[in-house]
Structures are given as C-alpha cells and as structure tokens.
Design an enzyme around this catalytic site. Structure first.
Site, PDB file in Angstrom:
ATOM      1  N   LEU A 171       0.823  -1.207   0.000  1.00  0.00           N
ATOM      2  CA  LEU A 171       0.000   0.000   0.000  1.00  0.00           C
ATOM      3  C   LEU A 171       0.859   1.259   0.000  1.00  0.00           C
ATOM      4  O   LEU A 171       0.512   2.256  -0.635  1.00  0.00           O
ATOM      5  CB  LEU A 171      -0.932  -0.007   1.209  1.00  0.00           C
ATOM      6  N   GLU A 220      15.188 -15.675   2.320  1.00  0.00           N
ATOM      7  CA  GLU A 220      14.802 -15.583   0.916  1.00  0.00           C
ATOM      8  C   GLU A 220      15.143 -14.250   0.252  1.00  0.00           C
ATOM      9  O   GLU A 220      15.548 -14.226  -0.916  1.00  0.00           O
ATOM     10  CB  GLU A 220      13.296 -15.854   0.768  1.00  0.00           C
ATOM     11  N   LYS A 269      13.307   9.750  18.036  1.00  0.00           N
ATOM     12  CA  LYS A 269      14.015   8.559  18.510  1.00  0.00           C
ATOM     13  C   LYS A 269      14.373   7.649  17.339  1.00  0.00           C
ATOM     14  O   LYS A 269      15.517   7.150  17.232  1.00  0.00           O
ATOM     15  CB  LYS A 269      13.145   7.814  19.524  1.00  0.00           C
ATOM     16  N   CYS A 323     -17.268 -16.075 -12.089  1.00  0.00           N
ATOM     17  CA  CYS A 323     -16.516 -17.286 -12.389  1.00  0.00           C
ATOM     18  C   CYS A 323     -17.266 -18.522 -11.848  1.00  0.00           C
ATOM     19  O   CYS A 323     -18.262 -18.939 -12.423  1.00  0.00           O
ATOM     20  CB  CYS A 323     -15.095 -17.185 -11.851  1.00  0.00           C
ATOM     21  N   LEU A 324     -16.827 -19.066 -10.736  1.00  0.00           N
ATOM     22  CA  LEU A 324     -17.550 -20.186 -10.136  1.00  0.00           C
ATOM     23  C   LEU A 324     -18.980 -19.776  -9.795  1.00  0.00           C
ATOM     24  O   LEU A 324     -19.889 -20.609  -9.799  1.00  0.00           O
ATOM     25  CB  LEU A 324     -16.821 -20.673  -8.887  1.00  0.00           C
ATOM     26  N   GLN A 338     -21.108 -20.627 -12.557  1.00  0.00           N
ATOM     27  CA  GLN A 338     -21.260 -22.071 -12.695  1.00  0.00           C
ATOM     28  C   GLN A 338     -22.258 -22.644 -11.696  1.00  0.00           C
ATOM     29  O   GLN A 338     -23.080 -23.498 -12.043  1.00  0.00           O
ATOM     30  CB  GLN A 338     -19.888 -22.728 -12.563  1.00  0.00           C
ATOM     31  N   HIS A 355     -13.510 -12.232 -14.508  1.00  0.00           N
ATOM     32  CA  HIS A 355     -13.292 -11.553 -13.221  1.00  0.00           C
ATOM     33  C   HIS A 355     -13.239 -10.038 -13.427  1.00  0.00           C
ATOM     34  O   HIS A 355     -12.166  -9.449 -13.585  1.00  0.00           O
ATOM     35  CB  HIS A 355     -11.984 -12.026 -12.587  1.00  0.00           C
ATOM     36  N   GLU A 378     -13.575  -7.739 -11.325  1.00  0.00           N
ATOM     37  CA  GLU A 378     -12.987  -7.016 -10.189  1.00  0.00           C
ATOM     38  C   GLU A 378     -11.556  -6.583 -10.439  1.00  0.00           C
ATOM     39  O   GLU A 378     -11.084  -5.597  -9.853  1.00  0.00           O
ATOM     40  CB  GLU A 378     -13.059  -7.870  -8.916  1.00  0.00           C
TER      41      GLU A 378
END
EC number: 6.3.4.2
Length: 557
Positions: free
Chosen positions: A29, A158, A232, A389-390, A393, A515, A517
């Site tokens: 963000l 990593e 500080k 999507c789903l 369906q 999708h 969104e």
C-alpha cells in the site's frame, strides 16, 4: 557516461520499498501510494513486485496463506500487491511486473544449460544478482520512475539475493536515481501501554547489514507517531527526522496517499531525486475519498465464499464492491459468509438481512452445495445477485436442477459421473500435465447482447475482461436453458463460450465467467459493480419501506 541499463538518453529513477519486523506491514500500500503521489506530478510510473519465494508465480499458492491471485491483462498470475498498484494508479501490470525467486533461479539455470556463462561456476554473486538487476532495469525502461517492492521481511533468508542486487544497483546508478523507502512496524504493547520502536530499529540494522541504508522510514503503527518517537527513530536509524513518516490505520484505504502527502512524502522524493517536486495534484483522488467518506446510506452485501477467514483472499472483489458504492454514493459493507455454514444452516438463516449477494470464484468441491443452494434462494426470493466465475457455474447448476428439471446436474469438477454436466472442462484443458499457469488466463473479448443488463452496464457491444478458469458452460444445454428463461447475454466473439448469463425477470440476477474485479479502480468503478450496487441500494430501500409499513401507525416515531 551511460547508465547501467545502457540508455544514456532516458534514465528512469527507482524507488525501492523494503519492509521489516513482520509481513503484512503495508509495503504494498505504501508502494502504491508512492505511485499515486508521483502520478500526481505527471510522471509515468511502473511497479515491480520482487516475490522472493521459489514459486514460479502465485498461481498455485493457497489464498488463505498468500492472499488472492491477481490476474493481469497478459494472463500473469501475480501477487495481490499488483492489484494495489493498478487500483492506486493508471499503471497496467504484466508479466515483467511480478518477479519471483523461482523465475530468477530458473532463468539462471536455463542460461547455464545453454552455455551462456562459458563454463563459469554459477554463484549467487554475480549470476543470480545480475539476473535480478537486469530484470529490475528492464522493468523501468521507458518510464520516469519504477517502484520496486521487495517481498518478505528484511532478515529472512529468501530476500538476501534480492537485497544484495539492490545494494549493487544503488552503487551503479548515478546519484539521484534511486531512493530506498523502508516500512517497519512499530507495535503497540498493551502491558506498558505504548508503542515500541526497537523492532523497527532492528529491522533497519538488518537492512544495513545487507548494504542498504534507508533514505525514508515509514513507521507502520495504529496511530501516528508523536514527535518524541519520530526523533528517537531518526536518531537510532540514521534517517533525518523529516524523513521519518507514519502510516497509521485509516478508515478508508484510499486515504493513505493523502496521509503521506500531508507529511511531505512527495517533497522528500523530489529532494532525493534532485528534481524539486512540488505538491502532487491529487484533486481527483481527494474527491473520490470525499465521496466515499461522505456517503450516508449503506448497503450490506454478503460474499458467500470458501476462503472467508482472510479478506485478502478476495481483496480485489472487496475493493470493487466499494468502488461500486462510490459510483452510487453509498457505503458498502461486505459480510463474508462461509459457504460450508450455508450448507449447514441454509441460506435463509444466514442471508435474510442482506441487500445483495456475491458468489465469487474458487476451486474444489468444499462448500459448493452451500453456494448452489444460495443461488437458488436468491433466484426465488428475488434478491440481487452477482456471480463471478464459479458463481456463474453454481447458478447454472442450480437452474438446471430446479428449473429445467435435471435434478442430478452438476459440474464435472465436482462430480465426474454426473448425467447432466452443465459445467464441463474446457477441451483445451483435458490433457495438460501441469496445474500452474495452465488455465484460461488473461484478457479475452466478449460480445454483449443488446437489451440485456450486461449491455446496459457496459453500453457497448464488445468488451474485454480477464479470465482465470478451466471449466465452462456446456453448450449442449444452451437451448433448454433459453427455453426456461435464462438469457446468455455475453458470448465469446466466435459464439463458442458463454461469458455472461442473466435472468431478466428478476431485480438483478447476473453472472459472468470472467473476473471484472481486476479492472475496477476507485476513480473508475467497474460498470458491473456500479450496476449491482445500485440494485442492492434499491433492494435496501424496498426492505426499509416494507419494514416501516409493517409498523402500526400509532407506534411510529
């Protein structure tokens, strides 16, 4: 002298965003907000997420652990932070904007097999770090500023090669071409009742051990830091006090660029880059936040999904619903409902007080009957529904079972032996050996049927939306669905794939295989969500009117 990327004419600048203490401190963000501020200076910005895991991409990661998979126009399955970048700026993400450790090591090994290294012993330095540097520089080519976010936490194993690469790159770039912004948590401890800066101090020490000294320190805390804590942190972290900023909790996510601008972040970046940036023009952004914060009316929308434990699993969908509220002048309160709980309790017990319901995408049989029963309840109770999507369906399965008379209808994903596979695996998906990056991914065109809600939302005959699926509506059942009132309002240009379905004799019963969104932004709400929230607002008004009419006249205030 040419820049390290070999371009002596256009030399992009780089903002490196690192994080310490813990994950989920808000690096993404902050990085996105920096992009907002720089675009407010009319600079052309891009982003890159350095996802330090050894996965090739985010496609096979568990959304409960890693958050949603964000799909780009070109079909990249990336980290959810790519969604933040797109929502906060005009940038469009693609494959090169998401770099994982798996991609880096895979590329190095392929080059070694080809003999590109001429027999050299392959090592982290220089081969891995050179690969990372080349990918960063390539990402920035053609832009004014590239904002590079390092995933993970400073001090973990990593990120070490990535931090080493950035340390080298900082040395190789000319002065004034890079800035390091370090985001560190300043936690509140209930025992002493105060914020503690020591974790942030240690994270800066770890960053210095990696050869990087931060130019700007952003303290992530529940409340803004007072002057004592800022001084500080400045003293112990070696950062000028004016470069110690706060990233406090905000009521509205999109306030963060304004909060950081109020602390002078745009000016700090300009000073570090040596280009004297003034105050960024955030007029449209400020107006959008104001519209959201001043909305009086509220709608409650339930999201019936299987990853409800963490809202990040549906991050883009949550935000798209909020954007729909911006378009309609209402606040959207999203309630996450576990589809397995709907299976146990029934939709009527869990959804009677909502103004609309979204059924989002997902995979696997867990909780699927809860979603199917939910779709049926919404259809018969005439409550606004949006299936994604789903969601499309399960709406098709429910319609087949309870309207067309195919009681055993299902998807072959959930029941391979169903006698009525109204949802079936796409032909090109049948023989694929790998799960990763093998679905129908990215942007595909869709033709809309005039006179439908879908056409009314988009107001154009052809659209393009992003996809992520393996299963599709079985064309064998199109005719019988149409005979019983289901309208196929969106199809692929060749007419082969069902992209959208709706029931016209309903306040709002619309579903899509894609999708939407992923393409919604607060300053440009997606039309499907604007239309859906408008229907939810009308539903709320009807419910309120019905409630008031049910109160005896003498009992009204």
């Amino acid at each position: 002298m040419p820049a390290p990327d070999g371009n002596s004419e256009h030399k992009p600048k780089f903002v490196f965003v690192t994080g310490g203490v813990a994950s989920s401190t808000g690096k993404g963000l902050v990085a996105a907000s920096i992009g907002t501020l720089l675009e407010g200076q009319r600079l052309k910005v891009t982003f890159q997420k350095l996802d330090v895991y050894l996965n090739a991409d985010a496609g096979t990661m568990n959304p409960l652990e890693h958050g949603e998979v964000f799909v780009t126009e070109d079909g990249t399955e990336g980290d959810l932070d790519l969604g933040h970048y797109e929502r906060f700026t005009s940038a469009t993400m693609a494959r090169h904007n998401d770099l994982s450790g798996g991609q880096v090591y895979g590329s190095v090994l392929r080059k070694e097999r080809r003999g590109d290294y001429l027999g050299a012993t392959i090592q982290v330095i220089p081969h891995v770090t050179d690969e990372i540097k080349s990918r960063i520089l390539a990402c920035g080519a053609g832009f004014d500023v590239a904002i590079i976010e390092v995933g993970g936490t400073v001090g973990d194993l990593e990120p070490v090669p990535f931090l080493e690469a950035i340390s080298q790159l900082r040395t190789e770039l000319e002065i004034g071409r890079s800035v390091v912004v370090h985001v560190a948590a300043v936690p509140f401890f209930t025992g002493p009742g105060e914020l503690k800066t020591k974790p942030a101090q240690h994270s800066v020490q770890e960053l210095r051990r990696a050869g990087i000294t931060p130019d700007i320190l952003v303290a992530r805390a529940e409340e803004p830091l007072d002057e004592r804590l800022r001084h500080k942190l400045a003293r112990f972290c070696g950062v000028p006090v004016e470069a110690v900023l706060s990233s406090p909790d905000v009521k509205i996510l999109y306030e963060l660029p304004l909060v950081l601008q109020a602390q002078g972040l745009d000016g700090l970046l300009g000073a570090r880059f040596g280009i004297g940036l003034g105050r960024s023009d955030l007029g449209l952004w400020r107006e959008t936040v104001q519209r959201l914060s001043s909305a009086r009316d509220e709608v409650v929308i339930a999201m019936v999904g299987k990853y409800v434990d963490l809202s990040d699993s549906y991050k883009s969908l949550n935000e798209a619903l909020i954007h729909g509220g911006i378009a309609c002048g209402v606040r959207v309160r999203v309630r996450h409902v576990d589809s397995e709980a709907v299976e146990a309790e029934g939709p009527a017990a869990m959804l009677t007080d909502v103004d609309g319901v979204v059924i989002p995408g997902g995979f696997g049989p867990r909780g699927i009957e809860g979603k199917i029963s939910c779709a049926g309840w919404l259809r018969t109770e005439r409550i606004p529904f949006l299936g994604i999507c789903l969601g499309l369906q399960v709406a098709a399965i429910e319609f087949a079972r309870n309207v067309t008379g195919f009681a055993e209808a299902n998807s072959t994903e959930f029941d391979p032996d169903t006698p009525h596979p109204v949802i079936d695996l796409m032909p090109g998906q049948r023989e694929l050996p790998d799960l990763g990056a093998s679905m129908r991914l990215g942007s595909y065109q869709c033709d809309l049927l005039p006179g439908t809600r879908a056409f009314d939302a988009y107001r154009q005959p052809r659209i393009a939306e992003r996809h992520r699926h393996r299963y599709e509506f079985n064309n064998y059942y199109r005719e019988v669905f149409s005979q019983h009132g289901m309208v196929f309002s969106g199809r692929s240009p060749d007419g082969e794939l069902v992209e959208m379905m709706e029931i016209t004799d309903h306040p709002h019963f619309v579903s899509c295989q894609f999708h939407p969104e992923y393409r919604s932004r607060p300053t440009a709400p997606h039309p499907l969500f604007a239309q859906f929230v408008a229907a939810c607002r009308e539903s709320a008004q009807r419910r309120d009117k019905s409630r008031r009419n049910s109160i005896p006249t003498g009992a009204r205030p």
